[in-house]
Design an enzyme around this catalytic site. Structure first.
Site, PDB file in Angstrom:
ATOM      1  N   ASP A  85      32.767   5.537  14.608  1.00  0.00           N
ATOM      2  CA  ASP A  85      33.673   4.668  13.986  1.00  0.00           C
ATOM      3  C   ASP A  85      34.962   4.571  14.564  1.00  0.00           C
ATOM      4  OD1 ASP A  85      34.295   7.506  13.849  1.00  0.00           O
ATOM      5  OD2 ASP A  85      33.950   7.601  11.763  1.00  0.00           O
ATOM      6  N   ASP A 103      34.825  15.364   1.474  1.00  0.00           N
ATOM      7  CA  ASP A 103      33.961  14.467   0.392  1.00  0.00           C
ATOM      8  C   ASP A 103      32.551  14.067   0.669  1.00  0.00           C
ATOM      9  OD1 ASP A 103      34.398  12.535   2.185  1.00  0.00           O
ATOM     10  OD2 ASP A 103      35.719  11.287   0.761  1.00  0.00           O
ATOM     11  N   HIS A 116      31.555  12.560   3.342  1.00  0.00           N
ATOM     12  CA  HIS A 116      31.447  11.219   4.199  1.00  0.00           C
ATOM     13  C   HIS A 116      30.860  11.517   5.603  1.00  0.00           C
ATOM     14  CE1 HIS A 116      35.613  11.427   5.745  1.00  0.00           C
ATOM     15  NE2 HIS A 116      35.024  12.023   6.671  1.00  0.00           N
ATOM     16  N   GLU A 167      32.431   6.362   3.027  1.00  0.00           N
ATOM     17  CA  GLU A 167      32.888   7.430   1.728  1.00  0.00           C
ATOM     18  C   GLU A 167      31.891   7.249   0.625  1.00  0.00           C
ATOM     19  OE1 GLU A 167      35.298   9.072   2.579  1.00  0.00           O
ATOM     20  OE2 GLU A 167      37.113   8.185   3.286  1.00  0.00           O
TER      21      GLU A 167
HETATM   22  P1  PGA Z   1      36.907  17.013  10.983  1.00  0.00           P
HETATM   23  O1  PGA Z   1      36.215  15.493  10.113  1.00  0.00           O
HETATM   24  O2  PGA Z   1      35.811  17.259  11.955  1.00  0.00           O
HETATM   25  O3  PGA Z   1      38.025  16.679  11.482  1.00  0.00           O
HETATM   26  O4  PGA Z   1      36.809  17.866   9.695  1.00  0.00           O
HETATM   27  C1  PGA Z   1      34.801  15.532  10.097  1.00  0.00           C
HETATM   28  C2  PGA Z   1      34.656  14.125   9.230  1.00  0.00           C
HETATM   29  O5  PGA Z   1      35.306  13.622   8.539  1.00  0.00           O
HETATM   30  O6  PGA Z   1      33.695  13.594   9.445  1.00  0.00           O
END
Ligand code: PGA
Length: 259
Positions: A63, A132, A134, A139
């Site tokens: 992404d 959450d 994702h 999302e």
């Molecule tokens: P993080 O993000 O590794 O910074 O916790 C994970 C994500 O949002 O997929």
């Protein structure tokens, strides 16, 4: 799903490193799906220190923020350069990330899918998980068969990611992300999750119902999904003892040997 629980984040990163190293060594032309965020940093440091030959490797990142260019310090393109690509001999032409400044983002998303297809598909997709649930930036309520497209971040994800920006106000609202359908097509999925703040999302993904409300639960449909967790991220799993037991009793041929 293969659930591997490690005492700490460093050990989880080490296991992920062994899995990726094994792929690069056995298939020097492998196509890797890569992820950003805090979680893969230890893994990337380990891979960078390993001195592997990345010259035949192709990468596709999950992404990118929409509206910020590759030169922006908080772009995922800049993140990947800083934390992995500049430390390994991957060919510049083999690196792919969505372009946050694409003039026609929808056509760009379609072309991104086509590039993955033309490369022969993704051999191993690395994933983090949001608080959450994702994966990529899919999302909650994302279609379980979604493809690369534009998404709007939840308020919670914008808050979670504010730590990378000067303030929450600067976090973009929109992103380009591979879809859940795109992720499910990769031949292996390797999800790395560490820390107590991921425990609820991990428990929902592994032991909860398959639901777009926890996008990572879609991995229940994947043929080869490996989850590398630390104890904190695994702390809300009901069947933790069973996952340990399965791992401890693996037949020797199934074990990932140290490289
Ligand atoms: P993080 O993000 O590794 O910074 O916790 C994970 C994500 O949002 O997929």
């Amino acid at each position: 799903m293969e659930i591997i629980i490690h005492p700490n984040a460093e050990d989880a990163a080490e296991m992920a490193e062994r899995i990726i190293t094994n792929l690069i060594v056995t298939n020097p032309q492998a196509v890797l799906g890569l992820a950003t965020g805090s979680t893969p940093l230890r893994l990337y440091q380990r891979l960078a220190a390993k001195g592997l030959d990345w010259s035949g490797i192709t990468s596709f990142n999950l992404d990118e923020y929409l509206g910020i260019g590759a030169q922006h310090p908080q772009s995922y393109s800049a993140f990947m350069q800083e934390n992995l690509f500049r430390h390994v001999n991957i060919g510049v032409k083999n690196i792919h990330l969505p372009d946050g400044m694409a003039v026609d983002p929808e056509t760009h998303c379609q072309a991104y899918e086509e590039k993955i297809h033309a490369a022969g598909g993704i051999d191993l997709q690395l994933l983090g998980i949001g608080t959450d649930g994702h994966i990529g930036f899919n999302e909650p309520s994302s279609s379980l068969s979604s493809r690369t497209r534009i998404k709007t971040l939840t308020a919670r994800t914008r808050r979670d990611n504010a730590r990378f920006f000067g303030s929450e106000r600067e976090v973009p609202y929109h992103v380009i992300t591979m879809g859940i359908g795109t992720i499910l097509e990769s031949r292996t999925v390797l999800l790395l999750a560490t820390g107590e703040n991921k425990a609820e999302a991990v428990a929902g993904a592994v032991e909860g119902a398959l639901t777009s409300m926890n996008p990572a639960s879609a991995l229940q449909l994947h043929r080869k999904a490996i989850l590398c967790l630390d104890e904190a991220a695994a702390s809300k799993l009901q069947r933790r003892d069973y996952y340990h037991w399965v791992f401890d009793n693996k037949p020797a041929w199934q074990r990932i040997s140290p490289n």
